[in-house]
Enzyme design. Structure first.
Site, PDB file in Angstrom:
ATOM      1  N   ASP A 173      27.318  41.076   7.001  1.00 59.46           N
ATOM      2  CA  ASP A 173      27.204  42.495   7.339  1.00 59.46           C
ATOM      3  C   ASP A 173      28.002  43.392   6.383  1.00 59.46           C
ATOM      4  O   ASP A 173      27.492  44.415   5.940  1.00 59.46           O
ATOM      5  CB  ASP A 173      27.687  42.719   8.782  1.00 59.46           C
ATOM      6  CG  ASP A 173      27.397  44.119   9.284  1.00 59.46           C
ATOM      7  OD1 ASP A 173      26.289  44.621   9.008  1.00 59.46           O
ATOM      8  OD2 ASP A 173      28.272  44.726   9.941  1.00 59.46           O
TER       9      ASP A 173
ATOM     10  N   GLY B  90      28.340  54.685  -2.930  1.00 64.90           N
ATOM     11  CA  GLY B  90      28.245  56.145  -2.918  1.00 64.90           C
ATOM     12  C   GLY B  90      29.532  56.769  -2.383  1.00 64.90           C
ATOM     13  O   GLY B  90      29.643  57.996  -2.305  1.00 64.90           O
TER      14      GLY B  90
ATOM     15  N   HIS C 262      29.265  45.174   0.776  1.00 61.81           N
ATOM     16  CA  HIS C 262      30.166  46.310   0.561  1.00 61.81           C
ATOM     17  C   HIS C 262      31.491  45.899  -0.103  1.00 61.81           C
ATOM     18  O   HIS C 262      31.902  46.467  -1.107  1.00 61.81           O
ATOM     19  CB  HIS C 262      30.493  47.009   1.882  1.00 61.81           C
ATOM     20  CG  HIS C 262      29.285  47.441   2.668  1.00 61.81           C
ATOM     21  ND1 HIS C 262      28.097  47.792   2.078  1.00 61.81           N
ATOM     22  CD2 HIS C 262      29.083  47.574   4.005  1.00 61.81           C
ATOM     23  CE1 HIS C 262      27.228  48.132   3.022  1.00 61.81           C
ATOM     24  NE2 HIS C 262      27.798  48.001   4.197  1.00 61.81           N
TER      25      HIS C 262
ATOM     26  N   LYS D  14      35.711  43.619  13.077  1.00 66.29           N
ATOM     27  CA  LYS D  14      35.136  44.575  14.043  1.00 66.29           C
ATOM     28  C   LYS D  14      35.979  44.547  15.304  1.00 66.29           C
ATOM     29  O   LYS D  14      36.588  43.519  15.619  1.00 66.29           O
ATOM     30  CB  LYS D  14      33.722  44.121  14.414  1.00 66.29           C
ATOM     31  CG  LYS D  14      32.752  44.342  13.287  1.00 66.29           C
ATOM     32  CD  LYS D  14      31.452  44.963  13.801  1.00 66.29           C
ATOM     33  CE  LYS D  14      30.609  45.400  12.658  1.00 66.29           C
ATOM     34  NZ  LYS D  14      30.299  46.812  12.651  1.00 66.29           N
TER      35      LYS D  14
ATOM     36  N   GLY E  38      13.309  56.311  12.913  1.00 64.38           N
ATOM     37  CA  GLY E  38      14.363  55.334  13.234  1.00 64.38           C
ATOM     38  C   GLY E  38      15.768  55.868  13.012  1.00 64.38           C
ATOM     39  O   GLY E  38      15.964  56.973  12.499  1.00 64.38           O
ATOM     40  N   ASP E  39      16.725  55.013  13.378  1.00 64.90           N
ATOM     41  CA  ASP E  39      18.138  55.364  13.328  1.00 64.90           C
ATOM     42  C   ASP E  39      18.668  55.703  11.941  1.00 64.90           C
ATOM     43  O   ASP E  39      19.358  56.698  11.753  1.00 64.90           O
ATOM     44  CB  ASP E  39      18.931  54.143  13.825  1.00 64.90           C
ATOM     45  CG  ASP E  39      19.644  54.463  15.104  1.00 64.90           C
ATOM     46  OD1 ASP E  39      19.188  55.391  15.805  1.00 64.90           O
ATOM     47  OD2 ASP E  39      20.643  53.781  15.380  1.00 64.90           O
TER      48      ASP E  39
END
Ligand code: BG6
Length: 488
Positions: free
Chosen positions: A243, A189, A248, A342, A15-16
């Site tokens: 999302d 990270g 995040h 976005k 997968g991606d």
């Protein structure tokens, strides 16, 4: 800790996520010689792939000389198997065990009685949420060995709201100990996110002013210049708040706002992050701005609803701006304004900490000090500072004390977030992974607003692809005390 063997099973290897992130991250560690000895990678997925096809896919996003990529692939193999057939998991277990046997027979440590404890198995779930549970259950039932160290790596979405996240967590924790689970949020990270603790707790002058006496407001902004291209099916169910905000950006907020942890120990760090989240009341609709992008002004870029995989009547926001309040002594009265967008004008993830005005200053007000931490595209920290313009006049100007990583450090050393996180999984360091209670708090803050948006079918404001966002975007933070410098 020293392991006789380490095996990573990448579920969803065709997968991606696996191609774009997991294999390149493992390669980066391999190239930097940071992988422990006797390290093996087993890619596992449903497709029946010849080895050369697997190699091509797994390396498609790795940019490095061919011979290095080839030697990395020597430690990788591919197994095809279903996600629900017990026999396939038995084969996987046998494969893992055979590798472990081989590794330990090479080592004299075989004489030790607790040889098994010196083996590490990492089950990396690069899988969509629909198959994640069956796979983790099968691994636990068939592959898992309590005598070795087992790490389960999972990635968002961790549920859809507080309730479903709790259900998912209770299902996982039936089988796995919290200490075995590594919930990944790749923002943890990122170099600049990892740097916030050092910036705050190693610098006298920041920590001294890191409170409501000196800070007026904080903005955490995520802007991306592309839309849902190809991901509309997923995105339309989740929306921008789930999302990137609830995970995040909330992670960034909790590190910015937490009290100094008792130590650098993972549980102390996560205790501090959870504690500050507990002081945040749920976000309210009255302090929210929602948008959805439409075709670009020049007509070349499609609107959100033009995406074939998106429901034509969709009210899913692709832009959101919210005010977050922290009800504790450090932050009471300091709004944290979070924006995620976005298909806007630029790619930028940035934190702006705006300081208060100096009371009774003899200097006319021009601008405010701002500490800016740029997380991407380039890593930067700068401090907006007022100085006298050089020359004979006494005119003031706003300038930057500038720490741009590319100018000061070798920024090619900055790892990919996934490489840094994988190294932590190998080293059993949970500091940069999301604990269950922390996740629950983040959902508590966002679930009521998400429910209201969905139940009341709130219609987001339109904004053209490539613009700054919907009408009201530029005034939103001003409403919460942000001061825009006057024209200099
Ligand atoms: C992902 C989101 O988690 O993060 C994407 O699903 C988003 O929609 C991405 O584009 C942003 O990550 P980065 O590292 O590019 O800032």
């Amino acid at each position: 800790k020293h392991y006789v063997s380490t095996i990573v099973v990448v579920f969803g290897a065709s997968g991606d996520l696996a191609h774009k992130k997991t294999f390149p991250a493992l390669f980066q560690l391999f190239q930097a010689k940071l992988l422990p000895e006797n390290f093996r990678i087993i890619g596992y997925a449903r497709s029946l792939l010849e080895r050369d096809v697997f190699v091509k896919k797994a390396t498609s996003y790795i940019k490095a000389p061919a011979d290095q990529v080839a030697s990395f692939m020597e430690i990788c193999e591919y197994m095809h198997g279903s996600y629900d057939n017990a026999e396939d998991f038995v084969k996987l277990r046998e494969n893992i065990e055979a590798g472990e046997e081989k590794a330990s027979s090479h080592k004299m440590e075989r004489t030790s009685d607790n040889i098994l404890k010196n083996r590490l198995r990492i089950y990396y779930m690069a899988l969509p949420p629909s198959v994640f549970l069956p796979v983790s259950e099968n691994v636990r039932k068939i592959v898992y060995n309590p005598e070795v160290e087992n790490h389960l790596v999972v990635e968002k979405p961790f549920g859809f709201d507080q309730e479903s996240s709790r259900v998912l967590n209770s299902q996982i924790s039936k089988d796995w100990l919290e200490a075995e689970i590594f919930r990944t949020d790749h923002y943890l990270g990122k170099e600049m996110v990892k740097n916030i603790m050092a910036l705050r707790f190693a610098n006298t002058f920041y920590e001294a002013v890191w409170n409501k006496e000196h800070i007026s407001n904080v903005q955490i902004t995520f802007r991306e210049p592309f839309g849902t291209e190809g991901r509309g099916g997923y995105f339309d169910q989740f929306g921008i708040i789930r999302d990137v905000m609830q995970n995040h950006l909330m992670q960034v907020l909790s590190i910015l706002a937490m009290e100094q942890p008792a130590s650098l120990n993972a549980e102390d760090v996560r205790d501090s992050k959870t504690a500050v989240l507990k002081c945040i009341p749920p976000i309210v609709l009255e302090e929210t701005l929602l948008g959805q992008y439409t075709k670009s002004v020049d007509g070349t870029k499609p609107g959100y609803l033009d995406d074939d995989t998106v429901n034509k009547e969709s009210n899913t926001p692709t832009f959101a701006e919210v005010a977050i309040h922290i009800d504790n002594d450090r932050w009471r009265g300091v709004p944290f304004i979070m924006k995620a967008a976005k298909a806007v004008d630029v790619a930028k993830v940035i934190v702006r900490i705006q300081f208060k005005d100096i009371e009774h200053s003899i200097i006319p007000k021009l601008a405010r000090n701002e500490l800016v931490i740029q997380i991407s595209p380039e890593d930067k920290i700068y401090l907006k500072t007022i100085v006298k313009e050089p020359g004979l006049s006494s005119k003031l100007t706003l300038s930057d004390l500038n720490l741009s990583y590319s100018a000061v450090f070798d920024d090619s050393l900055i790892p990919e977030p996934y490489a840094s996180l994988l190294l932590d999984v190998i080293g059993t360091d949970h500091s940069n992974f999301v604990r269950a209670d922390e996740l629950d708090e983040a959902w508590r803050i966002f679930t009521p607003i998400l429910k209201r948006i969905e139940n009341e079918k709130i219609v987001p404001l339109p904004y053209p692809y490539g613009s700054r966002g919907p009408e009201g975007e530029s005034d939103f933070h001003i409403r919460f005390g942000h001061y825009k410098p006057r024209q200099l």
